[in-house]
Write an enzyme that holds these catalytic residues in place. Structure first.
Site, mmCIF file in Angstrom:
data_model
loop_
_atom_site.group_PDB
_atom_site.id
_atom_site.type_symbol
_atom_site.label_atom_id
_atom_site.label_comp_id
_atom_site.label_asym_id
_atom_site.label_seq_id
_atom_site.Cartn_x
_atom_site.Cartn_y
_atom_site.Cartn_z
ATOM 1 N N ASP A 103 0.927 -1.414 -0.060
ATOM 2 C CA ASP A 103 -0.130 0.000 0.098
ATOM 3 C C ASP A 103 0.906 1.329 -0.090
ATOM 4 O OD1 ASP A 103 -2.106 1.731 -0.103
ATOM 5 O OD2 ASP A 103 -3.161 0.592 1.642
HETATM 6 C C1 BGC Z 1 -5.058 3.394 0.181
HETATM 7 C C2 BGC Z 1 -5.178 2.453 -0.926
HETATM 8 C C3 BGC Z 1 -4.877 3.178 -2.229
HETATM 9 C C4 BGC Z 1 -3.513 3.679 -2.109
HETATM 10 C C5 BGC Z 1 -3.327 4.379 -3.390
HETATM 11 C C6 BGC Z 1 -3.787 4.131 0.265
HETATM 12 O O1 BGC Z 1 -3.647 5.162 0.962
HETATM 13 O O2 BGC Z 1 -4.910 2.533 1.417
HETATM 14 O O3 BGC Z 1 -6.474 1.796 -0.713
HETATM 15 O O4 BGC Z 1 -5.237 2.211 -3.216
HETATM 16 O O5 BGC Z 1 -3.710 4.689 -1.107
HETATM 17 O O6 BGC Z 1 -3.945 5.426 -3.558
#
Ligand code: BGC
Length: 703
Positions: free
Chosen positions: A262
């Site tokens: 993530d």
């Molecule tokens: C979130 C994800 C997301 C990623 C990219 C993160 O902060 O937890 O769900 O896909 O950001 O935007």
């Protein structure tokens, strides 16, 4: 040249680049000149940047094409960039938030939303979406509950599967397909105390029987990617948790696609205290077979040295690079690095009439009627006032609407006045006395950005000013129709004086138009809740499929030494599966084809569902089971089947379910399936509380 040939020619630095994904601002800032913005913030030099393998987020097709072109001019081996983005509930045409979509209990609608999102996003140059979110959650304090499909693993799995298939179609070579990256493996929805990014600690039984199911559904639907969650699991951040990422995900569950951290997740392993520095974090993540590092630079800055020092086997790197190259190949990027990016096509698709009609259709099935003492449906001739903090708001997209624009939506005031022109809008209760009105539509709840990532709350209460206004309105003798905008279950005890309560979620681009049609009965309500609405935050976690206790509470026998609260009922205010419509339904004549069944047999279950009203409508018929005795305690009920059927006014439909013994089994903490001889209760009804039941005796021949 095959991807294996490409791999052979790649330097270590190029390989490390493929395993890295950079955030949008680095690319977007200066597209006309150079593709990179402030890369130095990440400790990267310009050469490294042109080795990076993928991009997170993009504005539109024109920008994507400019970046890809510039990149390929500089890239030695001409390996195209992979563009990923969060297309969660629509690209520019925004659909209801996923939690709301699940309340439609209509997977074909989820599939449709994913299909349309894929059409728009792929024309905008996106190749893979970070969706769907398969995290099961039973905690409305967690702001991301809006991104999932509710508290039930079976329903979640069905929706995850529909979304993945809708995005990907049956082949990524198909026009308008989008690869799907399921997230956030694993257990992210169980963050302690509902606080985002917090520790996850659960039994193996909960993991295998409940939380893992959504991800498994994604794997079974051939999702190409899996995102590791931010949380720790068994004390180890998932991003570097080899057991979870390799032994469980790849070896046990058979996942073959790419894995990604993530956002900044690998760097954060250091803050978790589970890696000494970025080198240590890189070693651990590579051994956990994490293929792409999103938005941090532990890989790109350390891999060369780590391989040279023998700290990481080059085979591990090559395997990861190959997985990424093979996804790029499957997407057709080596043949056409721009794939379906097409600015004209993008412009013609986004917010097209067809797509707007589709989002309205989904919204119509996603709203839930929680209470109605007969005031709804409204008539156009009713003397109506509309007010409340969100009456004029067009903020109905909800969080994760990156490319959406709330300004293009219509407010409920405008939609209602369009249909019922004599309706008056007021911004304060003080002006009400000057107006001849008997009904007040009051629009309130949460701001759209009060839910979503990093939006955990301890209080799920309605704001005091809204409670006060509703109280005053009812005291003054008005009929109050509460319309709620919110992304999570709220505590509604204090607004129960309302004559009607409509759960309007964040229903997307056409929310107001859809809600208006429902309020005026042009379309009947049909949505049902997929998450319990607690009476009090202190009941959380509150979900319908809990285990019994050794001292179950019985309302009739007031034994003080049973499992209950001394200051609140155990039950939710509105249970899982609950929702009203303008039709009324009764369930009678439950029949089972057999009283005993053996392995591999099918039990036929029949029930008559009558629409006792004069209005045609959909009913969602739900079938639950309870295995009364087993080696392990079983939930007091578990949803196993459901059907959404249209029943004409004053008519009866016979509903039939086939129950194969395989769906009666339970999952153990070792992830095996078991079923022992004994009675199984079969329950049918309109929600998880109002059920009629019968029993069948199951015989396991092998016992
Ligand atoms: C979130 C994800 C997301 C990623 C990219 C993160 O902060 O937890 O769900 O896909 O950001 O935007």
């Amino acid at each position: 040249m095959t991807i294996h040939h490409i791999l052979k020619q790649m330097t270590l630095a190029e390989k490390a680049g493929q395993l890295t994904q950079l955030p949008p601002h680095l690319f977007i800032q200066t597209t006309s000149d150079d593709i990179m913005g402030n890369v130095h913030d990440l400790g990267l030099n310009d050469t490294q940047v042109f080795l990076v393998g993928s991009v997170l987020g993009i504005k539109n097709a024109t920008e994507m094409m400019a970046i890809q072109k510039r990149y390929l001019e500089k890239s030695r081996l001409h390996i195209p960039l992979l563009f990923m983005a969060d297309v969660i509930h629509g690209y520019e045409t925004i659909f209801p938030i996923p939690l709301a979509i699940s309340c439609s209990w209509n997977e074909s609608l989820a599939h449709l939303t994913a299909r349309i999102s894929a059409k728009e996003a792929s024309a905008a140059g996106i190749h893979m979406t970070f969706a769907p979110m398969a995290d099961l959650t039973r905690d409305p304090r967690w702001g991301r509950i809006m991104e999932g499909f509710g508290e039930d693993s079976f329903l979640t799995s069905r929706f995850v599967q529909a979304m993945v298939k809708g995005f990907q179609t049956d082949s990524l070579s198909n026009k308008d397909s989008l690869a799907s990256c399921v997230k956030h493996y694993a257990g992210y929805g169980a963050a302690e105390a509902g606080r985002d990014y917090n520790t996850v600690d659960m039994s193996k039984l909960s993991f295998y029987s409940q939380y893992v199911q959504g991800y498994v559904a994604g794997i079974n639907a051939s999702a190409k990617g899996m995102m590791a969650s931010f949380n720790t699991f068994d004390g180890i951040p998932v991003t570097v948790n080899k057991d979870l990422m390799v032994d469980v995900l790849r070896n046990q569950l058979g996942f073959k696609g790419i894995t990604i951290t993530d956002y900044d997740g690998l760097n954060q392993v250091i803050a978790h205290g589970a890696a000494e520095d970025t080198r240590d974090a890189a070693i651990k993540a590579l051994n956990a077979k994490i293929d792409i590092e999103m938005a941090s630079t532990c890989y790109i800055n350390n891999i060369e040295e780590l391989v040279k020092q023998g700290k990481i086997d080059i085979k591990v790197i090559d395997e990861a690079v190959l997985r990424i190259l093979s996804l790029k190949e499957e997407l057709g990027l080596f043949k056409n690095p721009y794939r379906f990016a097409n600015p004209e096509k993008e412009a013609s698709l986004v917010l097209s009439k067809e797509h707007l009609l589709a989002t309205k259709r989904v919204a119509l099935e996603s709203a839930v009627l929680l209470k109605n003492n007969g005031i709804l449906p409204l008539a156009k001739t009713d003397k109506i006032v509309i007010m409340g903090p969100y009456a004029k708001s067009t903020g109905t997209n909800g969080a994760w609407d990156w490319h959406g624009d709330n300004a293009k939506n219509v407010s409920l005031v405008d939609a209602v006045i369009e249909l019922a022109p004599q309706t008056k809008y007021i911004d304060s209760i003080n002006t009400l006395q000057n107006i001849d009105a008997s009904v007040v539509i009051y629009v309130y709840g949460e701001d759209q950005y009060e839910t979503g990532e990093a939006k955990s709350k301890v209080s799920l209460r309605i704001k005091p000013s809204d409670i006060e206004t509703i109280k005053q309105l009812t005291e003054l003798g008005y009929k109050v129709v509460s319309v709620l905008y919110n992304g999570r279950p709220l505590i509604l005890e204090e607004i129960l004086d309302s004559d009607a309560i409509v759960e309007g979620w964040f229903l997307g681009s056409c929310a107001a138009e859809a809600l208006t049609e429902l309020l005026f009965g042009i379309v009947n309500f049909s949505g049902k809740l997929t998450c319990s609405f607690p009476r009090h935050e202190g009941q959380i976690p509150l979900y319908y499929n809990h285990l019994s206790t050794g001292r179950p509470y019985n309302k009739e026998q007031s034994d003080p030494y049973t499992s209950f609260y001394i200051d609140c009922e155990n039950s939710p205010l509105y249970p899982f599966g609950y929702g009203l419509s303008y039709s009324t339904f009764t369930y009678t004549n439950l029949r089972l084809s057999k009283t005993e069944i053996y392995n591999d047999e099918i039990l036929d279950v029949y029930v008559d569902v009558s629409n006792t009203s004069t209005i045609d409508g959909y009913e969602i018929v739900q079938l639950y089971i309870h295995d009364l005795k087993a080696t392990i305690a079983r939930p007091i009920k578990e949803l196993k089947k459901f059907k959404k059927i249209w029943i004409k006014a004053l008519s009866t439909v016979q509903i039939h379910f086939e129950i194969h013994t395989s769906i009666l089994t339970y999952t153990t903490s070792q992830n095996t399936q078991e079923l022992e001889t004994g009675d199984i209760k079969i329950m049918l009804g309109p929600n998880s509380q109002q059920l009629i039941e019968a029993s069948v005796l199951y015989h396991n021949k092998e016992e």
